[in-house]
Scaffold this motif. Structure first.
Motif, PDB file in Angstrom:
ATOM      1  N   LEU A  53       9.760   7.343   0.247  1.00  0.00           N
ATOM      2  CA  LEU A  53       9.648   8.489   0.620  1.00  0.00           C
ATOM      3  C   LEU A  53      10.906   9.177  -0.111  1.00  0.00           C
ATOM      4  O   LEU A  53      10.738  10.364   1.286  1.00  0.00           O
ATOM      5  CB  LEU A  53       8.609   9.162   1.055  1.00  0.00           C
ATOM      6  N   PRO A  54      11.681   9.708  -0.691  1.00  0.00           N
ATOM      7  CA  PRO A  54      12.588   9.961  -1.068  1.00  0.00           C
ATOM      8  C   PRO A  54      12.785  12.070  -0.801  1.00  0.00           C
ATOM      9  O   PRO A  54      13.553  13.007   0.060  1.00  0.00           O
ATOM     10  CB  PRO A  54      13.196  10.020  -2.259  1.00  0.00           C
ATOM     11  N   LYS A  55      11.493  12.397  -1.614  1.00  0.00           N
ATOM     12  CA  LYS A  55      11.474  13.542  -0.791  1.00  0.00           C
ATOM     13  C   LYS A  55      10.854  14.237   0.302  1.00  0.00           C
ATOM     14  O   LYS A  55       9.761  13.703   0.689  1.00  0.00           O
ATOM     15  CB  LYS A  55      10.289  14.115  -2.011  1.00  0.00           C
ATOM     16  N   VAL A  56      11.140  15.191   0.230  1.00  0.00           N
ATOM     17  CA  VAL A  56      10.391  15.129   1.578  1.00  0.00           C
ATOM     18  C   VAL A  56       8.474  15.873   1.157  1.00  0.00           C
ATOM     19  O   VAL A  56       8.128  15.676   2.355  1.00  0.00           O
ATOM     20  CB  VAL A  56      10.804  16.757   2.504  1.00  0.00           C
ATOM     21  N   SER A  57       8.430  16.854   0.344  1.00  0.00           N
ATOM     22  CA  SER A  57       7.046  16.795   0.666  1.00  0.00           C
ATOM     23  C   SER A  57       6.479  15.602  -0.028  1.00  0.00           C
ATOM     24  O   SER A  57       5.523  15.907   0.610  1.00  0.00           O
ATOM     25  CB  SER A  57       7.101  17.773  -1.119  1.00  0.00           C
ATOM     26  N   THR A  58       7.291  14.666  -0.271  1.00  0.00           N
ATOM     27  CA  THR A  58       5.865  13.275  -0.543  1.00  0.00           C
ATOM     28  C   THR A  58       5.614  13.217   1.237  1.00  0.00           C
ATOM     29  O   THR A  58       5.100  12.083   1.350  1.00  0.00           O
ATOM     30  CB  THR A  58       6.853  12.280  -1.296  1.00  0.00           C
ATOM     31  N   LEU A  59       7.234  12.726   1.602  1.00  0.00           N
ATOM     32  CA  LEU A  59       6.865  12.769   2.979  1.00  0.00           C
ATOM     33  C   LEU A  59       6.235  13.298   3.896  1.00  0.00           C
ATOM     34  O   LEU A  59       4.961  12.570   4.865  1.00  0.00           O
ATOM     35  CB  LEU A  59       8.085  12.822   3.823  1.00  0.00           C
ATOM     36  N   LEU A  60       5.438  14.418   4.176  1.00  0.00           N
ATOM     37  CA  LEU A  60       4.660  14.972   4.992  1.00  0.00           C
ATOM     38  C   LEU A  60       3.231  15.021   4.274  1.00  0.00           C
ATOM     39  O   LEU A  60       2.539  15.774   5.059  1.00  0.00           O
ATOM     40  CB  LEU A  60       5.161  16.466   4.393  1.00  0.00           C
ATOM     41  N   ARG A  61       3.276  14.201   3.076  1.00  0.00           N
ATOM     42  CA  ARG A  61       1.779  13.586   2.856  1.00  0.00           C
ATOM     43  C   ARG A  61       1.529  12.483   3.814  1.00  0.00           C
ATOM     44  O   ARG A  61       0.254  12.633   4.283  1.00  0.00           O
ATOM     45  CB  ARG A  61       1.067  13.125   1.530  1.00  0.00           C
ATOM     46  N   LEU A  62       2.377  12.414   4.834  1.00  0.00           N
ATOM     47  CA  LEU A  62       1.934  11.477   6.022  1.00  0.00           C
ATOM     48  C   LEU A  62       0.492  12.232   7.007  1.00  0.00           C
ATOM     49  O   LEU A  62       0.629  11.540   7.723  1.00  0.00           O
ATOM     50  CB  LEU A  62       2.799  10.231   6.258  1.00  0.00           C
ATOM     51  N   GLU A  63       1.431  13.597   6.627  1.00  0.00           N
ATOM     52  CA  GLU A  63       0.720  14.131   7.613  1.00  0.00           C
ATOM     53  C   GLU A  63      -1.138  14.068   7.655  1.00  0.00           C
ATOM     54  O   GLU A  63      -1.940  14.027   8.797  1.00  0.00           O
ATOM     55  CB  GLU A  63       0.693  15.560   7.674  1.00  0.00           C
ATOM     56  N   GLN A  64      -1.847  14.036   6.510  1.00  0.00           N
ATOM     57  CA  GLN A  64      -3.254  13.307   6.456  1.00  0.00           C
ATOM     58  C   GLN A  64      -3.057  12.359   6.039  1.00  0.00           C
ATOM     59  O   GLN A  64      -4.840  11.877   6.064  1.00  0.00           O
ATOM     60  CB  GLN A  64      -3.458  13.892   5.113  1.00  0.00           C
ATOM     61  N   SER A  65      -2.431  10.908   6.655  1.00  0.00           N
ATOM     62  CA  SER A  65      -3.231   9.680   6.527  1.00  0.00           C
ATOM     63  C   SER A  65      -3.594   9.342   8.345  1.00  0.00           C
ATOM     64  O   SER A  65      -3.818  10.051   9.174  1.00  0.00           O
ATOM     65  CB  SER A  65      -1.466   9.449   6.207  1.00  0.00           C
ATOM     66  N   THR A  66      -4.073   7.979   8.325  1.00  0.00           N
ATOM     67  CA  THR A  66      -4.515   7.516   9.769  1.00  0.00           C
ATOM     68  C   THR A  66      -3.027   7.052  10.654  1.00  0.00           C
ATOM     69  O   THR A  66      -3.302   6.367  11.393  1.00  0.00           O
ATOM     70  CB  THR A  66      -5.307   6.760   9.362  1.00  0.00           C
ATOM     71  N   LEU A  67      -1.989   7.005   9.692  1.00  0.00           N
ATOM     72  CA  LEU A  67      -0.844   6.628  10.635  1.00  0.00           C
ATOM     73  C   LEU A  67       0.068   8.057  12.079  1.00  0.00           C
ATOM     74  O   LEU A  67      -0.670   8.847  12.020  1.00  0.00           O
ATOM     75  CB  LEU A  67       0.628   6.862  10.104  1.00  0.00           C
ATOM     76  N   GLN A  68      -0.455   7.155  13.265  1.00  0.00           N
ATOM     77  CA  GLN A  68       0.229   6.851  14.439  1.00  0.00           C
ATOM     78  C   GLN A  68       1.081   7.198  15.041  1.00  0.00           C
ATOM     79  O   GLN A  68       1.893   8.382  15.646  1.00  0.00           O
ATOM     80  CB  GLN A  68      -1.355   6.864  15.447  1.00  0.00           C
ATOM     81  N   VAL A  69       1.542   6.249  14.817  1.00  0.00           N
ATOM     82  CA  VAL A  69       3.129   6.412  15.315  1.00  0.00           C
ATOM     83  C   VAL A  69       4.049   5.591  14.750  1.00  0.00           C
ATOM     84  O   VAL A  69       3.539   5.127  13.588  1.00  0.00           O
ATOM     85  CB  VAL A  69       3.142   5.749  16.749  1.00  0.00           C
ATOM     86  N   LEU A  70       5.922   6.205  14.805  1.00  0.00           N
ATOM     87  CA  LEU A  70       6.583   5.794  13.743  1.00  0.00           C
ATOM     88  C   LEU A  70       7.614   5.279  14.896  1.00  0.00           C
ATOM     89  O   LEU A  70       8.206   6.502  15.841  1.00  0.00           O
ATOM     90  CB  LEU A  70       7.047   7.270  12.942  1.00  0.00           C
ATOM     91  N   ILE A  71       8.308   3.833  14.464  1.00  0.00           N
ATOM     92  CA  ILE A  71       9.286   4.195  15.428  1.00  0.00           C
ATOM     93  C   ILE A  71      10.452   3.953  15.142  1.00  0.00           C
ATOM     94  O   ILE A  71      10.770   3.922  13.958  1.00  0.00           O
ATOM     95  CB  ILE A  71       9.166   2.381  15.640  1.00  0.00           C
ATOM     96  N   HIS A  72      11.519   4.184  15.340  1.00  0.00           N
ATOM     97  CA  HIS A  72      12.500   4.777  15.027  1.00  0.00           C
ATOM     98  C   HIS A  72      13.717   3.711  15.678  1.00  0.00           C
ATOM     99  O   HIS A  72      14.141   3.502  16.564  1.00  0.00           O
ATOM    100  CB  HIS A  72      13.566   6.582  14.832  1.00  0.00           C
ATOM    101  N   PRO A  73      14.246   2.511  14.938  1.00  0.00           N
ATOM    102  CA  PRO A  73      15.799   2.140  15.160  1.00  0.00           C
ATOM    103  C   PRO A  73      16.662   2.385  15.344  1.00  0.00           C
ATOM    104  O   PRO A  73      18.033   2.400  14.906  1.00  0.00           O
ATOM    105  CB  PRO A  73      15.760   1.055  14.162  1.00  0.00           C
TER     106      PRO A  73
END
Length: 461
Positions: free
Chosen positions: A67-87
């Protein structure tokens, strides 16, 4: 493309993800978390930001979206994704942290006593997951704004691949892995031993006829300080010269290594057309073939056996390719010599002897106090004078006075053996997922079914 992405999110219903953004040489930071992520319950996903990274991520059964674009990335807000892990931290991390429906945790890509292991940026995350008590203490001492209640100890699930100590060397040669770190961004002379001590250490090791050296420099060596790059080249020449003097018989090439390499390449490279762009790769990788990662693991193990069998046991090696991996070198080594870095912390899982080069200018007492990972190490000075005694202790365990200290430091750095690190990782994901679920979207009913990290859950009243 957006319609496809929205439909994919609705159909797959991801629950936990690995978020990664970085440069060409940084993919290893994400790759080390792929297998632990794949073993979690629920529906994991890998979220990338750079198109080129689609070609750098290791073979996995996990869906990968770019998801290179921020606008596409922010569509995750409406998804079921609950946790993002950052290495890792990156300039683009702040773009995803603004999504209020997702909880974020920083897991890093290795731990050490260096300042980078307690970066102030860590306070931007909801939680910071560390290996053991030592890292918790490190954050408290650094006073960078990370509260103790937000630190969770999960161990290092990747270290299942590291085999435990099986006793002193039994063959003709003692295998020594010299794996120095790079010079870093801050100009601290204690970061890497390559410049001030590397050549002395290698000369001392090569002077022992019973040593077989594996030299594995950090891939970023020389990227900031040209002196490190020059020293690295001189060390490689020392190794080549030693091999010319030690020349002997070589195993007969029966083609096994070539066959294993072709099989591994087929599994890891042939999933896409040569001309496939990032969009095509994402469309294919969003529905990976089941069992691919397991097949790659088997093929990798077979390649490693063939690789080591193809080399004369007397021959020193400079290891710079992606294969064999660091942990494969751990498993061949009787001794590690390194710097203050995550390599030392990970090697402790083996219980084998290790040494740390002190190029900081500090006395040994001050060095051990400043860098706890050196607490169970033989501390070597830049002149490498301690190498002969170190090798003697490796070959004669009754002279190794640091066995108990290594076991204690392993528990402090990596946590307990039980529950396993993978189990603790899964428990941490589920606990943070529960926090995310309690922060429901506006208008969501209290009895509305919500996806959790290990399945589905109906929120209680």
């Amino acid at each position: 493309m957006l319609d496809w992405f929205d439909a994919w999110l609705a159909a797959y219903r991801p629950t936990v993800g690995l978020y990664f953004s970085g440069g060409v040489s940084s993919a290893y930071q994400a790759n080390m978390w792929l297998e632990p992520l794949a073993k979690l319950g629920g529906r994991p996903v890998v979220v990338l930001r750079e198109r080129f990274m689609m070609q750098k991520i290791a073979a996995t059964d996990l869906p990968i979206i770019c998801l290179p674009k921020v606008s596409t990335l922010l569509r995750l807000e409406q998804s079921t994704l609950q946790v993002l892990i950052h290495p890792s931290n990156s300039g683009k991390t702040s773009q995803v942290l603004r999504i209020p429906t997702i909880k974020h945790t920083f897991v890093n890509h290795g731990e050490s006593d260096k300042l980078s292991s307690c970066n102030p940026y860590a306070k931007a995350y909801d939680e910071v997951w560390v290996a053991g008590p030592a890292a918790r203490e490190r954050y408290a001492a650094a006073q960078v704004g990370v509260e103790d209640k937000d630190v969770v100890e999960i161990g290092r699930p990747q270290l299942d691949a590291v085999r435990p100590y099986e006793g002193p060397p039994t063959g003709t040669y003692t295998t020594v892995l010299y794996a120095p770190t790079w010079e870093g961004w801050d100009g601290n002379p204690g970061n890497t031993s390559v410049i001030e001590a590397g050549e002395n250490l290698v000369r001392a090791l090569l002077a022992d006829p019973g040593v077989r050296l594996l030299y594995k420099p950090h891939p970023l060596t020389g990227s900031v300080d040209a002196r490190a790059g020059a020293a690295d080249l001189r060390i490689r020449e020392l190794v080549r010269a030693a091999n010319r003097e030690r020349a002997g018989e070589r195993p007969v090439d029966d083609g096994e290594l070539s066959r294993r390499a072709q099989e591994l390449d087929r599994l890891t490279l042939a999933s896409f057309r040569t001309a496939a762009d990032s969009v095509e790769r994402m469309l294919l990788q969003s529905t990976p073939e089941p069992g691919r990662a397991e097949a790659v693991a088997r093929a990798t193990a077979a390649w490693e056996r063939a690789y080591w069998a193809s080399l004369p046991e007397w021959e020193h090696q400079v290891v710079t390719d992606a294969r064999p991996a660091l942990y494969a070198c751990f498993n061949r080594a009787d001794l590690l010599i390194s710097d203050v870095s995550s390599v030392v912390s990970d090697f402790l899982a083996s219980g084998k002897p290790y040494a740390v080069a002190n190029t900081s200018g500090l006395s040994e007492t001050a060095f051990r106090a400043a860098f706890p990972t050196a607490g169970a190490a033989t501390v070597l000075t830049p002149d490498a004078a301690g190498v002969p005694a170190l090798l003697d202790a490796v070959r004669h365990p009754e002279r190794d006075a640091l066995v108990g200290a290594r076991a204690a430091l392993k528990r402090r750095l990596l946590g307990p053996d039980e529950p396993s690190s993978q189990e603790r990782f899964d428990m941490a994901v589920q606990a943070l997922s529960a926090v995310a679920r309690r922060r429901r979207l506006p208008g969501q009913r209290r009895d509305e079914e919500t996806v959790c990290a290990s399945g589905t859950l109906t929120l209680p009243e």
